[in-house]
Design a protein around this motif. Structure first.
Motif, mmCIF file in Angstrom:
data_model
loop_
_atom_site.group_PDB
_atom_site.id
_atom_site.type_symbol
_atom_site.label_atom_id
_atom_site.label_comp_id
_atom_site.label_asym_id
_atom_site.label_seq_id
_atom_site.Cartn_x
_atom_site.Cartn_y
_atom_site.Cartn_z
ATOM 1 N N VAL A 1 18.603 0.705 19.471
ATOM 2 C CA VAL A 1 17.515 1.814 19.537
ATOM 3 C C VAL A 1 17.599 2.759 20.325
ATOM 4 C CG1 VAL A 1 14.973 1.929 20.182
ATOM 5 C CG2 VAL A 1 15.655 -0.234 18.843
ATOM 6 N N LEU A 2 17.467 4.133 19.661
ATOM 7 C CA LEU A 2 17.754 5.344 20.318
ATOM 8 C C LEU A 2 16.241 5.788 20.879
ATOM 9 C CD1 LEU A 2 18.976 7.832 21.410
ATOM 10 C CD2 LEU A 2 18.605 8.952 19.269
ATOM 11 N N GLU A 3 16.082 5.967 22.363
ATOM 12 C CA GLU A 3 14.614 6.363 22.722
ATOM 13 C C GLU A 3 14.523 7.705 22.760
ATOM 14 O OE1 GLU A 3 13.794 4.109 26.082
ATOM 15 O OE2 GLU A 3 13.766 1.926 25.259
ATOM 16 N N ILE A 4 13.759 8.325 22.309
ATOM 17 C CA ILE A 4 13.524 9.729 22.802
ATOM 18 C C ILE A 4 12.144 10.162 23.489
ATOM 19 C CG2 ILE A 4 13.143 12.132 21.558
ATOM 20 C CD1 ILE A 4 14.660 10.804 19.224
ATOM 21 N N GLY A 5 12.086 10.520 24.784
ATOM 22 C CA GLY A 5 10.906 10.571 25.586
ATOM 23 C C GLY A 5 10.932 11.902 26.444
ATOM 24 N N GLY A 6 10.153 11.774 27.283
ATOM 25 C CA GLY A 6 10.141 12.747 28.477
ATOM 26 C C GLY A 6 9.200 13.786 28.172
ATOM 27 N N TYR A 7 9.187 15.132 28.382
ATOM 28 C CA TYR A 7 8.359 16.077 28.106
ATOM 29 C C TYR A 7 8.158 16.407 26.584
ATOM 30 C CZ TYR A 7 6.184 19.852 30.894
ATOM 31 O OH TYR A 7 5.074 20.669 31.574
ATOM 32 N N VAL A 8 7.662 15.327 26.003
ATOM 33 C CA VAL A 8 7.193 15.694 24.569
ATOM 34 C C VAL A 8 5.811 14.894 24.296
ATOM 35 C CG1 VAL A 8 9.597 15.274 23.973
ATOM 36 C CG2 VAL A 8 8.437 13.229 24.075
ATOM 37 N N GLU A 9 5.339 15.592 23.055
ATOM 38 C CA GLU A 9 4.021 14.820 22.344
ATOM 39 C C GLU A 9 4.010 13.498 21.945
ATOM 40 O OE1 GLU A 9 2.547 17.698 19.711
ATOM 41 O OE2 GLU A 9 2.457 19.493 21.015
ATOM 42 N N ARG A 10 5.249 13.180 21.230
ATOM 43 C CA ARG A 10 5.443 11.752 20.573
ATOM 44 C C ARG A 10 6.709 11.332 20.879
ATOM 45 N NH1 ARG A 10 3.553 15.908 17.468
ATOM 46 N NH2 ARG A 10 5.785 16.477 16.779
ATOM 47 N N PRO A 11 6.858 10.279 22.141
ATOM 48 C CA PRO A 11 8.000 9.636 22.377
ATOM 49 C C PRO A 11 8.142 8.706 21.049
ATOM 50 C CG PRO A 11 6.366 9.698 24.100
ATOM 51 C CD PRO A 11 5.466 10.326 23.036
ATOM 52 N N MET A 12 9.535 8.428 20.948
ATOM 53 C CA MET A 12 9.827 7.620 19.822
ATOM 54 C C MET A 12 11.126 6.675 19.961
ATOM 55 S SD MET A 12 10.978 10.533 17.154
ATOM 56 C CE MET A 12 9.453 11.134 17.248
ATOM 57 N N LEU B 1 6.796 19.486 24.666
ATOM 58 C CA LEU B 1 5.485 20.199 25.267
ATOM 59 C C LEU B 1 5.783 21.769 25.902
ATOM 60 C CD1 LEU B 1 4.217 17.193 27.385
ATOM 61 C CD2 LEU B 1 3.207 18.244 25.175
ATOM 62 N N PRO B 2 4.824 22.748 25.872
ATOM 63 C CA PRO B 2 5.040 23.643 26.358
ATOM 64 C C PRO B 2 5.851 23.765 27.680
ATOM 65 C CG PRO B 2 2.888 23.722 25.458
ATOM 66 C CD PRO B 2 3.660 22.203 25.470
ATOM 67 N N GLY B 3 6.612 24.703 27.809
ATOM 68 C CA GLY B 3 7.428 24.723 29.064
ATOM 69 C C GLY B 3 8.677 23.943 29.079
ATOM 70 N N GLU C 1 16.091 12.571 26.721
ATOM 71 C CA GLU C 1 14.856 12.949 27.580
ATOM 72 C C GLU C 1 14.756 14.460 27.472
ATOM 73 O OE1 GLU C 1 12.574 11.347 29.500
ATOM 74 O OE2 GLU C 1 13.369 9.496 29.710
ATOM 75 N N VAL C 2 13.648 14.815 27.185
ATOM 76 C CA VAL C 2 13.154 16.468 27.104
ATOM 77 C C VAL C 2 12.445 16.711 28.545
ATOM 78 C CG1 VAL C 2 11.935 18.220 25.989
ATOM 79 C CG2 VAL C 2 12.945 16.503 24.519
ATOM 80 N N VAL C 3 13.090 17.725 29.174
ATOM 81 C CA VAL C 3 12.567 17.999 30.710
ATOM 82 C C VAL C 3 12.129 19.356 30.713
ATOM 83 C CG1 VAL C 3 14.045 15.986 31.696
ATOM 84 C CG2 VAL C 3 14.706 18.329 31.473
ATOM 85 N N ASN C 4 11.701 19.987 31.652
ATOM 86 C CA ASN C 4 10.977 21.129 32.035
ATOM 87 C C ASN C 4 11.925 21.641 33.041
ATOM 88 O OD1 ASN C 4 9.835 19.819 34.185
ATOM 89 N ND2 ASN C 4 8.223 20.883 34.299
ATOM 90 N N ARG C 5 12.702 21.103 33.579
ATOM 91 C CA ARG C 5 13.785 21.601 34.528
ATOM 92 C C ARG C 5 14.885 20.317 34.782
ATOM 93 N NH1 ARG C 5 11.285 21.956 40.548
ATOM 94 N NH2 ARG C 5 13.556 22.726 41.145
ATOM 95 N N TYR C 6 16.466 20.693 34.663
ATOM 96 C CA TYR C 6 17.302 19.834 34.865
ATOM 97 C C TYR C 6 17.941 19.833 36.284
ATOM 98 C CZ TYR C 6 20.758 23.539 35.338
ATOM 99 O OH TYR C 6 21.277 24.825 35.709
#
Length: 505
Positions: A339-350, A397-399, A477-482
């Motif tokens: 299972v590939l998880e996609i999360g972090g700074y997002v509206e719809r983690p999946m 998400l914005p940013g 993971e989507v982030v607003n700073r690395y």
């Protein structure tokens, strides 16, 4: 016209001594981390036409290309000790100065009419060059042509270096950039492919070394003081002073190399900062060259060799994860358990299975050239879904500015060549959104990706060098700073070694 030795020509001459010597030493450092040259893009082990190491590739099924490094001495290479990242920093810093200097030189050369000192205006020059060669072989110094600063053979050799060899070394350097080579992939293939380009670049370096040796010998033969007075003062009236000043200048160049080498070995991060100031502004422009490969199935690594499984010839680097979790996935064939998880700074983690990734991909594929940072290449056909499409599904998400990719691999546990830590990479959003930045689950229509190449799922960033094409992908993971993750440099090798996050060159 009166050629003479104008001040700008003399300044350029001294700068070229510095730039070329730094380029050669840092180039040797880069070569030492993959000291093999190939004719084919596929770099199949054992097929190199030349190598500069006594080390042999590991026979283990899974091994890291970093184990093939040859540790050249800091007396030869810059900085020495197999520090590829720092060698690349110095190479690109120097390239910036070298190309800028050469462009200015060419503009002044043609703007002032001085181009005639290098470009013959009569075919008689070639005939005279033959006579001059005979004179040199007889240990007789030929006279300069009427009104010219050089004899015919000097004119042709200098013209070749400035007007042929230098453009060629720049061209072959540019086309070793993953971003450039993949955007202009048809030109890359016309030039013979990445490995032929790499070989020609190496031969250019040899050309500069040979020219320098002959040039120095000619200066001594013609009269050291007499010749150095020209390049120091612009005339031959002060041969003793010219010889002394020029010799001091050469000593300062040597001292500059000693300082640079010791500083680099002691303060690698300071060199990194210098690199980011000098090089980053122009390499960031390459983000506007999204990959658009023009390779097809017949180019795939392995197609030119009789093999049942063409993926065998797609080079791997690194050892697969050895956790019970990953080994269980491997034993069960990945398909039902991964299972590939996609999360972090997002509206719809999946969370997505491989089957779901296949359905979302709708048969999308791309055949691309893999550029290892050490130097090997392979061509493969990848099936997968673009990271951009996955981001659209998750809704950043914005940013949101960056995307982080995390691997099952722990370097210290799985690959004893390196210190411990979870392998991860990050990309700026502009790179993540490139159409050929891919989450791949199939290589060369084999139905899966082999373990050595990153099974079950891996990242493909076609405008970057290979180590950023993360294998054994576990999570996105989507982030607003690395810059707050681990050491804040954007990836495993960026944190523990001296690799730039911007790997477009």
């Amino acid at each position: 016209m009166e050629f003479g030795f104008p001040w700008w020509l003399r300044v350029e001459h001294f700068l070229n001594i510095i730039f070329l010597s730094f380029l050669v030493r840092s180039g040797i450092e880069i070569l030492g981390t993959y000291p093999k040259l190939y004719r084919s893009q596929h770099t199949v082990p054992g097929t190199a036409w030349s190598q500069f190491t006594v080390q042999r590739a590991a026979k283990h099924k899974y091994y890291t290309v970093g184990g093939e490094y040859d540790d050249y001495s800091p007396r030869i290479s810059l900085p020495g000790r197999g520090l590829l990242g720092l060698g690349r920093y110095w190479h690109f810093i120097t390239v910036t100065g070298f190309v800028t200097s050469w462009v200015i030189y060419i503009v002044l050369l043609f703007g002032t009419g001085q181009w005639r000192r290098y470009i013959p205006t009569s075919l008689d020059t070639f005939v005279q060059a033959g006579r001059d060669m005979v004179s040199y072989l007889a240990f007789v110094v030929p006279e300069a042509a009427d009104g010219a600063p050089f004899n015919a053979i000097q004119q042709l050799s200098y013209g070749f270096v400035f007007l042929v060899l230098t453009p060629l070394v720049i061209l072959t350097g540019v086309f070793q950039s993953p971003a450039v080579a993949n955007y202009f992939s048809r030109i890359t293939r016309m030039l013979g492919g990445r490995q032929v380009i790499r070989t020609v670049h190496f031969l250019c370096m040899i050309g500069y070394i040979v020219f320098t040796v002959i040039h120095v010998a000619m200066v001594i033969l013609h009269g050291y003081g007499y010749e150095t007075s020209k390049i120091v003062f612009g005339h031959t009236d002060l041969p003793v002073a010219g010889g002394v000043v020029f010799t001091i200048g050469l000593a300062l160049v040597v001292l500059l190399h000693v300082i640079a080498t010791r500083w680099t070995l002691a303060e690698g991060r300071a060199v990194e900062k210098l690199h980011n100031i000098v090089v980053r502004p122009w390499t960031n422009l390459l983000y506007h060259l999204p990959a658009r490969m023009h390779y097809d199935r017949d180019n795939v690594s392995g197609k030119d060799v009789v093999l049942k499984n063409t993926t065998q010839n797609f080079r791997g680097s690194g050892r697969p994860p050895e956790t019970p979790e990953y080994l269980a996935l491997m034993a069960n064939g990945y398909e039902d358990d991964y299972v590939l998880e996609i999360g972090g700074y997002v509206e719809r983690p999946m969370s997505l299975t491989i089957r779901e990734l296949r359905e979302l991909a709708e048969g999308h594929s791309q055949t691309t050239l893999h550029h290892c940072v050490q130097g090997f290449t392979s061509i493969g056909k990848w099936r997968g879904i673009s990271v951009s499409d996955l981001l659209d599904l998750a809704g950043p998400l914005p940013g949101a500015t960056d995307v982080v990719f995390m691997s099952f691999q722990d370097m210290g546990r799985d690959d004893a060549l390196y210190e411990g830590g979870t392998y991860y990479e990050s990309t700026p959003m502009i790179e993540a959104r490139m159409p050929q930045t891919l989450i791949a689950f199939d290589l060369n229509d084999e139905g899966e990706i082999p373990a050595k190449n990153g099974a079950p799922v891996r990242l493909r960033t076609e405008t970057s060098t290979g180590f950023r094409n993360l294998k054994w992908l576990e999570r996105i993971e989507v982030v607003n700073r690395y810059d707050i993750i681990v050491e804040g440099r954007g990836g495993y090798f960026e944190d523990v070694d001296f690799y730039d996050r911007n790997q477009l060159i």
